[in-house]
Design an enzyme around this catalytic site. Structure first.
Site, PDB file in Angstrom:
ATOM      1  N   TYR A 290       0.911  -1.319   0.093  1.00  0.00           N
ATOM      2  CA  TYR A 290       0.071   0.137  -0.138  1.00  0.00           C
ATOM      3  C   TYR A 290       0.808   1.353   0.069  1.00  0.00           C
ATOM      4  O   TYR A 290       0.608   2.034  -0.819  1.00  0.00           O
ATOM      5  CB  TYR A 290      -0.861   0.068   1.275  1.00  0.00           C
ATOM      6  CG  TYR A 290      -1.751   1.366   1.121  1.00  0.00           C
ATOM      7  CD1 TYR A 290      -3.188   1.380   0.448  1.00  0.00           C
ATOM      8  CD2 TYR A 290      -1.833   2.037   2.011  1.00  0.00           C
ATOM      9  CE1 TYR A 290      -3.841   2.254   0.214  1.00  0.00           C
ATOM     10  CE2 TYR A 290      -2.643   3.260   1.998  1.00  0.00           C
ATOM     11  CZ  TYR A 290      -3.859   3.339   1.101  1.00  0.00           C
ATOM     12  OH  TYR A 290      -4.633   4.313   1.174  1.00  0.00           O
TER      13      TYR A 290
ATOM     14  N   GLU B  40       1.308   6.505  -6.905  1.00  0.00           N
ATOM     15  CA  GLU B  40       0.190   7.268  -7.389  1.00  0.00           C
ATOM     16  C   GLU B  40       0.249   8.615  -7.156  1.00  0.00           C
ATOM     17  O   GLU B  40       0.293   9.560  -8.178  1.00  0.00           O
ATOM     18  CB  GLU B  40      -1.146   6.803  -6.560  1.00  0.00           C
ATOM     19  CG  GLU B  40      -1.592   5.339  -7.109  1.00  0.00           C
ATOM     20  CD  GLU B  40      -2.818   4.790  -5.997  1.00  0.00           C
ATOM     21  OE1 GLU B  40      -3.623   5.754  -5.650  1.00  0.00           O
ATOM     22  OE2 GLU B  40      -2.702   3.730  -5.711  1.00  0.00           O
TER      23      GLU B  40
END
Length: 251
Positions: free
Chosen positions: A177, A184
């Site tokens: 994550y 991102e």
């Protein structure tokens, strides 16, 4: 004539007995049971089909990274990435229809941010496609999804998953994550100058709808949401992990 009548009665008795025996062996399915079977078959197929898509993404990403470098990773994974990630839209409907227990409030932002990256950034702005963050992004995403879809594919098909698979499902995010989110945010930030100069997806006035939209500022807003959103999602997943692993120990 007596023999024929006797034979007919015996035949009728045998048919009735056979019918009763068949009903005993194969009791009629209730509508709820039938719908439950349809649900399990559909979700099993869905999970394994999307699993295959993400396995393709990982294979092409690693192969390209090894052979020609990170600059060509996006070109190698573009189609399977778009198909596998867009298929996740169905999971919103799964939650809305009650096919799965995952809350839509948790599913929607995750899928929304992934689609924004897949189509709004990577597909729309070739200038960022050759950056090394693309490789870290798709590898983080694909490993996460390969574990997740295979876990739920086994759960739907067999009713259970091995304990090691359960541990992977609820522990791999501890590393993947942060690497995914960092990739991102980095790619969105890198795309900002190109979004501003190209004015892609922006709507300027005057127009017949008397409406304006600036994709550049909308993207900055998305980046701002990542600041409180990412830690919140990480805490949510930590809570999920604690509940899932503690439940498996009791069983």
């Amino acid at each position: 004539m007596f023999i024929n009548a006797f034979t007919s009665d015996l035949y009728a008795i045998n048919i009735d007995s056979l019918s009763s025996f068949s009903c005993y062996l194969y009791p009629p399915l209730s509508m709820a049971t039938f719908l439950s079977i349809i649900r399990r078959v559909y979700l099993t197929l869905y999970n394994w089909i999307v699993f295959a898509g993400w396995a393709q993404v990982l294979y092409f990403a690693v192969k390209t990274l090894k052979e020609t470098g990170h600059e060509n990773v996006y070109d190698a994974v573009e189609k399977p990435l778009q198909l596998a990630q867009t298929a996740a839209v169905l999971e919103i409907f799964h939650g809305l229809l009650g096919l799965v227990r995952s809350p839509v409030s948790a599913t929607l932002p995750q899928i929304g941010s992934r689609l924004f990256l897949t189509w709004g950034i990577l597909y729309s702005f070739p200038e960022v496609q050759s950056h090394f963050l693309v490789a870290s992004l798709v590898i983080s995403w694909s490993i996460t999804e390969i574990i997740r879809y295979s876990f739920f594919g086994l759960k739907e098909a067999l009713g259970f998953a091995p304990s090691w698979h359960l541990w992977l499902r609820y522990s791999s995010f501890l590393v993947l994550y942060p690497t995914g989110i960092t990739s991102e945010v980095g790619l969105i930030y890198l795309a900002l100058p190109h979004i501003k100069t190209s004015e892609m997806y922006s709507v300027r006035m005057p127009n017949t709808l008397n409406f304006s939209f600036d994709f550049f500022y909308a993207t900055i807003l998305v980046l701002a949401i990542y600041v409180p959103g990412s830690p919140h999602m990480y805490r949510y997943m930590l809570g999920q992990r604690k509940r899932a692993l503690s439940k498996s120990k009791k069983e």
